[in-house]
Write a protein that holds these residues in place. Structure first.
Motif, PDB file in Angstrom:
ATOM      1  N   PHE A 129      18.262   1.077  20.091  1.00 23.77           N
ATOM      2  CA  PHE A 129      18.657   2.337  20.723  1.00 23.77           C
ATOM      3  C   PHE A 129      20.176   2.463  20.697  1.00 23.77           C
ATOM      4  N   ASN A 165      11.831   2.061  29.814  1.00 22.61           N
ATOM      5  CA  ASN A 165      11.725   3.515  29.704  1.00 22.61           C
ATOM      6  C   ASN A 165      13.045   4.119  29.220  1.00 22.61           C
ATOM      7  N   SER A 166      13.914   4.573  30.157  1.00 28.08           N
ATOM      8  CA  SER A 166      15.168   5.212  29.744  1.00 28.08           C
ATOM      9  C   SER A 166      16.379   4.572  30.415  1.00 28.08           C
ATOM     10  N   THR A 167      16.249   3.330  30.862  1.00 31.83           N
ATOM     11  CA  THR A 167      17.362   2.680  31.557  1.00 31.83           C
ATOM     12  C   THR A 167      17.710   1.344  30.905  1.00 31.83           C
ATOM     13  N   GLU A 184      21.680   5.140  32.587  1.00 28.54           N
ATOM     14  CA  GLU A 184      20.620   5.910  31.949  1.00 28.54           C
ATOM     15  C   GLU A 184      20.913   6.047  30.458  1.00 28.54           C
ATOM     16  N   LEU A 185      19.865   5.917  29.643  1.00 30.90           N
ATOM     17  CA  LEU A 185      19.982   6.065  28.201  1.00 30.90           C
ATOM     18  C   LEU A 185      19.503   7.449  27.776  1.00 30.90           C
ATOM     19  N   ALA A 186      19.942   7.881  26.610  1.00 26.56           N
ATOM     20  CA  ALA A 186      19.561   9.213  26.118  1.00 26.56           C
ATOM     21  C   ALA A 186      18.120   9.232  25.609  1.00 26.56           C
ATOM     22  N   ILE A 187      17.556   8.063  25.314  1.00 28.28           N
ATOM     23  CA  ILE A 187      16.204   7.956  24.777  1.00 28.28           C
ATOM     24  C   ILE A 187      15.232   7.552  25.888  1.00 28.28           C
ATOM     25  N   GLN A 188      13.996   8.013  25.803  1.00 29.60           N
ATOM     26  CA  GLN A 188      12.966   7.656  26.781  1.00 29.60           C
ATOM     27  C   GLN A 188      11.823   6.928  26.090  1.00 29.60           C
ATOM     28  N   LEU A 190      11.162   3.629  26.133  1.00 29.15           N
ATOM     29  CA  LEU A 190      11.415   2.279  25.624  1.00 29.15           C
ATOM     30  C   LEU A 190      10.523   1.281  26.356  1.00 29.15           C
TER      31      LEU A 190
END
Length: 369
Positions: A129, A165-167, A184-188, A190
């Motif tokens: 990611f 998930n997205s963190t 927080e990540l831009a992708i969900q 995970l």
């Protein structure tokens, strides 16, 4: 074989990879840097068999399109660093030798064949990611101070990377304190994944990162983590162990809350640390309504006492801490105001902070004095 490159371009990539090289190693080849030329691009690789860093730069010229050789790392880095700015460096490779020319300077260095240099296999990526470079830098800088050093519990001599998930969350603890930061990540979507990066890997990664918002690619495989940033690739083998359940350490019912000026508190604790015990660094915090008193003493019978006004309406209590642990937390923060949450005189202190896009929690266990 001859190549030329500007001093500045070469020094830039040598500084990125040089920290990985072990000064004393049982394998002589690991004291060298791998030079690989592909058309007009130079790739320099350093490895200690656990960590590998590669960096690239454009060559001024090359008389061959493809070749590889290794050069002694520390000698080369010291030579290039000592040369005047603005020079172009010429490498002339012969059998087992390299002549390095720059201006009126000449150096001859021994070489070793590239075939002996260990290269990590990066083809087994399971999760990948992107995130901003400054996001990862903030996560590491605001938690790495809590890592253990040379602890027999080897899994504590590093940092937990937890993805879900997205963190992305990083966690560090030495058994006496714990720091965790989340972003927080831009992708969900995970998958839930944990990986422990060893202490040296964390330190080298921190050096590579700068406070910019350009994206980097972070990848995880079964036994290594890889980070790709511009012309640099950082790879580190992971610690084979199970990190303790950090969630059980984070207090949930600390309702005695102190709010005060961070810089004033930091300065007070620094002064108290001067007369604290050299080995244990213990100090006493006495809390009463809107007042904090800090006492320190040592085996030479030296003592210090200082108090300051705070915002506190809880019960009176006296609690001991390692002053260095509190200072590490306060030094990592940037807010004007800090909030310390207590439960009682025998429970851990919880300090929360928001740094950019990251939320951090720091837990410091009390001391018996």
């Amino acid at each position: 074989m001859k190549i030329s490159i500007t001093r500045e371009n070469l020094l830039k990539i040598l500084q990125k990879v040089g920290g990985v090289v072990e000064k004393r190693h049982t394998m002589p080849i690991l004291s060298n840097l791998l030079f690989q030329v592909n058309n007009n691009l130079l790739t320099v690789t350093a490895s200690d068999s656990e960590i590998e860093t590669r960096a690239q730069a454009e060559l001024e010229s090359s008389d061959q399109t493809h070749f590889a050789i290794t050069l002694p790392a520390m000698k080369l880095i010291n030579i290039v660093r000592s040369l005047p700015e603005g020079l172009t460096i010429l490498f002339d490779f012969e059998e087992h030798r390299c002549t390095l020319s720059a201006g009126r300077s000449r150096f001859k260095l021994s070489t070793l064949p590239a075939e002996s240099f260990p290269i990590l296999d990066l083809t087994q990526t399971e999760l990948s990611f992107a995130l901003a470079q400054n996001q990862l830098k903030q996560l590491i800088n605001h938690s790495s101070f809590a890592m253990a050093s040379q602890d027999v519990r080897f899994y504590l001599n590093g940092m937990l990377f937890e993805i879900g998930n997205s963190t992305l969350r990083v966690v560090a603890t030495d058994g006496h304190r714990l720091s965790t930061c989340t972003t927080e990540l831009a992708i969900q979507g995970l998958p839930q994944t944990q990986a422990i990066l060893p202490r040296k890997g964390v330190m080298e990664l921190s050096k590579l990162l700068v406070d910019e918002d350009n994206l980097l690619q972070l990848s995880l495989a079964k036994n290594y983590l890889t980070l790709e940033l511009d012309s640099t690739v950082f790879t580190c083998k992971l610690v084979d162990g199970r990190f303790p359940d950090y969630r059980r350490v984070i207090p949930q019912n600390n309702d005695q809350i102190v709010q005060t000026d961070r810089e004033l508190l930091r300065s007070l604790l620094q002064r108290a640390s001067i007369l604290s015990n050299d080995k244990f660094k213990g100090i006493r915090l006495q809390l009463s309504r809107n007042l904090l008193a800090v006492n320190a003493s040592n085996s030479e019978q030296d003592e210090s006492h200082e108090d300051m006004a705070i915002d506190y309406a809880g019960t009176e209590m006296e609690i001991g801490f390692n002053v260095s642990y509190l200072l590490d937390v306060l030094n990592s923060m940037h807010e004007d105001c800090v909030s310390l949450q207590f439960k009682d005189a025998n429970s851990s202190c919880l300090i929360g902070a928001n740094v950019g896009q990251c939320h951090c929690q720091h837990v410091v266990m009390p001391m018996r004095l």
